[in-house]
Design a protein around this motif. Structure first.
Motif, short mmCIF file in Angstrom:
data_model
loop_
_atom_site.label_atom_id
_atom_site.label_comp_id
_atom_site.label_asym_id
_atom_site.label_seq_id
_atom_site.Cartn_x
_atom_site.Cartn_y
_atom_site.Cartn_z
N ARG A 1 0.83 -1.21 0.00
CA ARG A 1 0.00 0.00 0.00
C ARG A 1 0.86 1.25 0.00
O ARG A 1 0.55 2.24 -0.68
CB ARG A 1 -0.92 -0.01 1.22
N ALA A 2 1.94 1.23 0.78
CA ALA A 2 2.82 2.39 0.80
C ALA A 2 3.46 2.63 -0.56
O ALA A 2 3.59 3.77 -1.02
CB ALA A 2 3.90 2.19 1.87
N PHE A 3 3.84 1.55 -1.22
CA PHE A 3 4.42 1.68 -2.56
C PHE A 3 3.40 2.25 -3.54
O PHE A 3 3.73 3.11 -4.37
CB PHE A 3 4.91 0.31 -3.04
N ALA A 4 2.14 1.77 -3.45
CA ALA A 4 1.10 2.27 -4.35
C ALA A 4 0.84 3.75 -4.10
O ALA A 4 0.64 4.54 -5.03
CB ALA A 4 -0.19 1.47 -4.16
N GLN A 5 0.85 4.18 -2.83
CA GLN A 5 0.64 5.59 -2.52
C GLN A 5 1.77 6.46 -3.06
O GLN A 5 1.53 7.54 -3.59
CB GLN A 5 0.52 5.76 -1.00
N VAL A 6 2.99 5.99 -2.92
CA VAL A 6 4.14 6.73 -3.47
C VAL A 6 4.02 6.85 -4.99
O VAL A 6 4.28 7.90 -5.58
CB VAL A 6 5.46 6.04 -3.07
N ALA A 7 3.57 5.78 -5.64
CA ALA A 7 3.41 5.81 -7.09
C ALA A 7 2.35 6.83 -7.51
O ALA A 7 2.53 7.58 -8.48
CB ALA A 7 3.05 4.42 -7.61
N GLU B 1 1.41 9.52 -5.77
CA GLU B 1 1.92 10.87 -5.51
C GLU B 1 2.92 11.29 -6.58
O GLU B 1 2.91 12.45 -7.03
CB GLU B 1 2.57 10.91 -4.13
N ARG B 2 3.76 10.38 -7.02
CA ARG B 2 4.73 10.73 -8.06
C ARG B 2 4.02 11.00 -9.39
O ARG B 2 4.44 11.89 -10.15
CB ARG B 2 5.74 9.60 -8.23
N THR B 3 2.95 10.24 -9.65
CA THR B 3 2.18 10.50 -10.88
C THR B 3 1.53 11.88 -10.85
O THR B 3 1.59 12.63 -11.82
CB THR B 3 1.09 9.42 -11.05
N MET B 4 0.93 12.24 -9.70
CA MET B 4 0.30 13.55 -9.57
C MET B 4 1.34 14.67 -9.69
O MET B 4 1.10 15.71 -10.30
CB MET B 4 -0.44 13.65 -8.24
N ARG B 5 2.51 14.45 -9.10
CA ARG B 5 3.56 15.46 -9.19
C ARG B 5 4.03 15.63 -10.63
O ARG B 5 4.25 16.75 -11.10
CB ARG B 5 4.73 15.06 -8.30
#
Length: 316
Positions: A47-53, A55-59
């Protein structure tokens, strides 16, 4: 588990067979708990990896939109000497701090008009540039009273928004609190003093005009004076917008409008005028009056899905 149970049963154990069974059960429980803990840790990491992905996509999307905006701005603006220096610094590999760029927003339509022309817009229901709410009989009287209030009685800056009470409730979170879901909300800057003072008082009432006049009177600290006759007013801030219903009664006074997104670019104005734009766009059928400290008066309204600003050349 088998390495413990098989020798204990076949070769014998100094412990009673009941103790052997109990130890076996405890070992099984330890193994199961360790397996569950490892599984939960693995799920948390995924889940943490998916959240980071995400956030990076939105950025990445935000940076892409910002670069497009900067490129469109640069294509229409000739390079200056300072920009040339920045380019040379970049070529030389010198890292310089970046500048925050203003948001690229559309410009509203701005009109110059006289007070009489605004009054004509209030009453002329057949005009193509009619204001919202002309179909409500009380709205015309409320608009005219608000215009008189801003022109003849205001002593300083002021913001008055007129719309249906249901429209305010639709846009702003209830209970004078943030809903927690990103919805705009209002917050009283004077702990509800002006809202309580003007309860049940119509905008045409002399008491309303006098209270509004005193509210807009400038003081050294922008608060009610410490020797004000009404003790409950002493020291309270004189800040915020007046939200009025089309029937002419207050919905909320001295209200801070929080969470409204900017929708248009209005050059050379402050936050009060920006709030007027956002409120006129967000609140359905609203008409907003905004007066600067210098006395400049504007009317803002959304007409045919476009914001219109009317500058009253003789408004103050």
């Amino acid at each position: 588990i088998l390495c413990y149970v098989v020798p204990a049963v076949l070769l014998g154990s100094p412990l009673h067979i009941f103790c052997v069974g109990l130890n076996s059960v405890m070992i099984v429980l330890f193994v199961v708990m360790a397996s569950l803990g490892k599984r939960m840790l693995e799920i948390h990491e995924r889940r943490a990896f998916a959240q980071v992905a995400v956030e990076r996509t939105m950025r990445a999307e935000a940076e892409f939109k910002l670069s497009q905006c900067q490129e469109s701005t640069a294509s229409t603006t000739p390079p200056t000497s300072e920009q040339g220096k920045d380019d040379m610094s970049s070529i030389a590999g010198i890292s310089l701090p970046e500048t925050l760029h203003s948001a690229c927003l559309p410009c509203p339509a701005i009109h110059e008009c006289r007070r009489e022309e605004i009054l004509e817009m209030f009453v002329n229901s057949g005009s193509h540039d009619k204001l919202p709410g002309h179909e409500v009989p009380q709205a015309i009287d409320t608009y005219a009273a608000a215009l008189e209030l801003m022109c003849d009685h205001a002593l300083g800056g002021a913001l008055v928004c007129i719309a249906d009470a249901e429209a305010f409730q639709q846009v702003f979170a209830a209970g004078d609190q943030d809903s927690g879901g990103g919805q705009p909300c209002t917050r009283s800057s004077d702990q509800g003093y002006m809202t309580a003072s003007l309860r049940g008082i119509h905008i045409t009432d002399p008491r309303f005009r006098e209270a509004f006049r005193e509210f807009t009177r400038h003081t050294s600290n922008d608060c009610w004076p410490s020797d004000h006759p009404d003790e409950s007013a002493r020291g309270r801030p004189k800040d915020g917008a007046f939200l009025l219903s089309r029937t002419g009664y207050r919905v909320q006074c001295s209200a801070k409008l929080l969470g409204l997104a900017p929708v248009a670019r209005w050059a050379n104005v402050g936050t009060k005028h920006e709030a007027a734009l956002a409120c006129a766009w967000a609140v359905p059928g609203s008409v907003v009056f905004v007066r600067s400290e210098s006395g400049t008066l504007h009317l803002v309204a959304k007409q045919q899905d476009k914001l219109h600003i009317y500058h009253l050349s003789d408004g103050a």
